[in-house]
Motif scaffolding. Structure first.
Motif, PDB file in Angstrom:
ATOM      1  N   PRO A  43       0.830  -1.204   0.000  1.00 18.55           N
ATOM      2  CA  PRO A  43       0.000   0.000   0.000  1.00 18.55           C
ATOM      3  C   PRO A  43       0.871   1.262   0.000  1.00 18.55           C
ATOM      4  N   TYR A  44       0.311   2.351  -0.526  1.00 19.88           N
ATOM      5  CA  TYR A  44       1.052   3.607  -0.612  1.00 19.88           C
ATOM      6  C   TYR A  44       1.637   4.045   0.731  1.00 19.88           C
ATOM      7  N   GLU A  45       0.967   3.742   1.819  1.00 21.49           N
ATOM      8  CA  GLU A  45       1.468   4.158   3.137  1.00 21.49           C
ATOM      9  C   GLU A  45       2.834   3.551   3.450  1.00 21.49           C
ATOM     10  N   GLU A  46       3.168   2.432   2.814  1.00 21.66           N
ATOM     11  CA  GLU A  46       4.457   1.784   3.041  1.00 21.66           C
ATOM     12  C   GLU A  46       5.536   2.258   2.067  1.00 21.66           C
ATOM     13  N   ASP A  50      10.002   9.472  -1.679  1.00 22.73           N
ATOM     14  CA  ASP A  50      10.641   9.477  -2.997  1.00 22.73           C
ATOM     15  C   ASP A  50       9.926   8.536  -3.971  1.00 22.73           C
ATOM     16  N   GLU A  51       9.526   7.362  -3.494  1.00 31.12           N
ATOM     17  CA  GLU A  51       8.790   6.420  -4.355  1.00 31.12           C
ATOM     18  C   GLU A  51       7.452   7.017  -4.783  1.00 31.12           C
ATOM     19  N   LEU A  52       6.765   7.649  -3.828  1.00 29.58           N
ATOM     20  CA  LEU A  52       5.481   8.280  -4.136  1.00 29.58           C
ATOM     21  C   LEU A  52       5.669   9.418  -5.136  1.00 29.58           C
ATOM     22  N   TYR A  53       6.708  10.215  -4.931  1.00 29.41           N
ATOM     23  CA  TYR A  53       7.002  11.328  -5.836  1.00 29.41           C
ATOM     24  C   TYR A  53       7.253  10.810  -7.253  1.00 29.41           C
ATOM     25  N   ASN A  54       8.065   9.760  -7.366  1.00 31.25           N
ATOM     26  CA  ASN A  54       8.371   9.196  -8.680  1.00 31.25           C
ATOM     27  C   ASN A  54       7.116   8.650  -9.355  1.00 31.25           C
ATOM     28  N   GLN A  55       6.247   8.012  -8.580  1.00 28.98           N
ATOM     29  CA  GLN A  55       4.999   7.494  -9.138  1.00 28.98           C
ATOM     30  C   GLN A  55       4.107   8.650  -9.593  1.00 28.98           C
ATOM     31  N   ALA A  56       4.049   9.710  -8.789  1.00 31.93           N
ATOM     32  CA  ALA A  56       3.260  10.886  -9.161  1.00 31.93           C
ATOM     33  C   ALA A  56       3.809  11.508 -10.444  1.00 31.93           C
ATOM     34  N   GLN A  57       5.107  11.505 -10.583  1.00 29.33           N
ATOM     35  CA  GLN A  57       5.738  12.017 -11.796  1.00 29.33           C
ATOM     36  C   GLN A  57       5.376  11.132 -12.988  1.00 29.33           C
ATOM     37  N   ASN A  58       5.400   9.815 -12.787  1.00 28.89           N
ATOM     38  CA  ASN A  58       5.074   8.870 -13.861  1.00 28.89           C
ATOM     39  C   ASN A  58       3.665   9.049 -14.387  1.00 28.89           C
ATOM     40  N   MET A  67       4.176  18.779  -2.346  1.00 25.36           N
ATOM     41  CA  MET A  67       3.314  17.903  -1.545  1.00 25.36           C
ATOM     42  C   MET A  67       4.106  17.118  -0.510  1.00 25.36           C
ATOM     43  N   ASP A  68       3.473  16.903   0.643  1.00 26.58           N
ATOM     44  CA  ASP A  68       4.071  16.002   1.627  1.00 26.58           C
ATOM     45  C   ASP A  68       3.583  14.584   1.314  1.00 26.58           C
ATOM     46  N   LYS A  69       4.010  13.618   2.100  1.00 22.48           N
ATOM     47  CA  LYS A  69       3.708  12.222   1.817  1.00 22.48           C
ATOM     48  C   LYS A  69       2.204  11.957   1.752  1.00 22.48           C
ATOM     49  N   SER A  70       1.446  12.466   2.704  1.00 17.23           N
ATOM     50  CA  SER A  70       0.002  12.204   2.712  1.00 17.23           C
ATOM     51  C   SER A  70      -0.693  12.864   1.519  1.00 17.23           C
ATOM     52  N   GLN A  71      -0.229  14.015   1.107  1.00 17.27           N
ATOM     53  CA  GLN A  71      -0.801  14.685  -0.063  1.00 17.27           C
ATOM     54  C   GLN A  71      -0.488  13.901  -1.346  1.00 17.27           C
ATOM     55  N   LEU A  72       0.722  13.349  -1.427  1.00 17.85           N
ATOM     56  CA  LEU A  72       1.082  12.528  -2.582  1.00 17.85           C
ATOM     57  C   LEU A  72       0.181  11.298  -2.660  1.00 17.85           C
ATOM     58  N   ILE A  73      -0.048  10.661  -1.515  1.00 14.36           N
ATOM     59  CA  ILE A  73      -0.923   9.481  -1.470  1.00 14.36           C
ATOM     60  C   ILE A  73      -2.321   9.854  -1.956  1.00 14.36           C
ATOM     61  N   ASP A  74      -2.876  10.951  -1.432  1.00 13.65           N
ATOM     62  CA  ASP A  74      -4.204  11.381  -1.853  1.00 13.65           C
ATOM     63  C   ASP A  74      -4.244  11.687  -3.346  1.00 13.65           C
ATOM     64  N   ALA A  75      -3.218  12.364  -3.844  1.00  8.39           N
ATOM     65  CA  ALA A  75      -3.180  12.713  -5.271  1.00  8.39           C
ATOM     66  C   ALA A  75      -3.115  11.466  -6.139  1.00  8.39           C
ATOM     67  N   LEU A  76      -2.323  10.485  -5.732  1.00 12.29           N
ATOM     68  CA  LEU A  76      -2.205   9.249  -6.501  1.00 12.29           C
ATOM     69  C   LEU A  76      -3.513   8.465  -6.493  1.00 12.29           C
ATOM     70  N   ARG A  77      -4.174   8.421  -5.368  1.00  6.55           N
ATOM     71  CA  ARG A  77      -5.427   7.658  -5.272  1.00  6.55           C
ATOM     72  C   ARG A  77      -6.561   8.333  -6.037  1.00  6.55           C
ATOM     73  N   ASN A  78      -6.507   9.636  -6.164  1.00  6.04           N
ATOM     74  CA  ASN A  78      -7.599  10.365  -6.803  1.00  6.04           C
ATOM     75  C   ASN A  78      -7.290  10.790  -8.231  1.00  6.04           C
ATOM     76  N   HIS A  79      -6.165  10.372  -8.750  1.00  4.65           N
ATOM     77  CA  HIS A  79      -5.785  10.772 -10.110  1.00  4.65           C
ATOM     78  C   HIS A  79      -6.456   9.902 -11.142  1.00  4.65           C
TER      79      HIS A  79
END
Length: 79
Positions: A43-46, A50-58, A67-79
């Protein structure tokens, strides 16, 4: 005709058949671990920030550098 930019063509076609847009189906089919079954993708929480940032970039999320970690998670889940 196979699309060389799609990593998992079978998954892409299955998603298109379910009515997903070309963009969303491609994004899912190109995501590492997206096709794994049995909850093997962690899960994204784990993920590290940097991994979240790279995924958001992808997937093309804008504003990710602020964005902080929780914002990245929210953005990835809602994209």
């Amino acid at each position: 005709m196979p699309n060389s930019s799609i990593k998992n063509e079978a998954q892409y076609e299955a998603l298109r058949d379910k009515g997903y847009s070309k963009e969303k189906a491609a994004r899912i089919a190109n995501t590492p671990d997206a096709g794994k079954k049995g909850g093997e993708a962690k899960p994204y929480e784990e993920w590290t920030k940097d991994e979240l940032y790279n995924q958001a970039q992808n997937v093309g999320i804008s504003g990710r550098s602020k964005m902080d970690k929780s914002q990245l998670i929210d953005a990835l889940r809602n994209h």
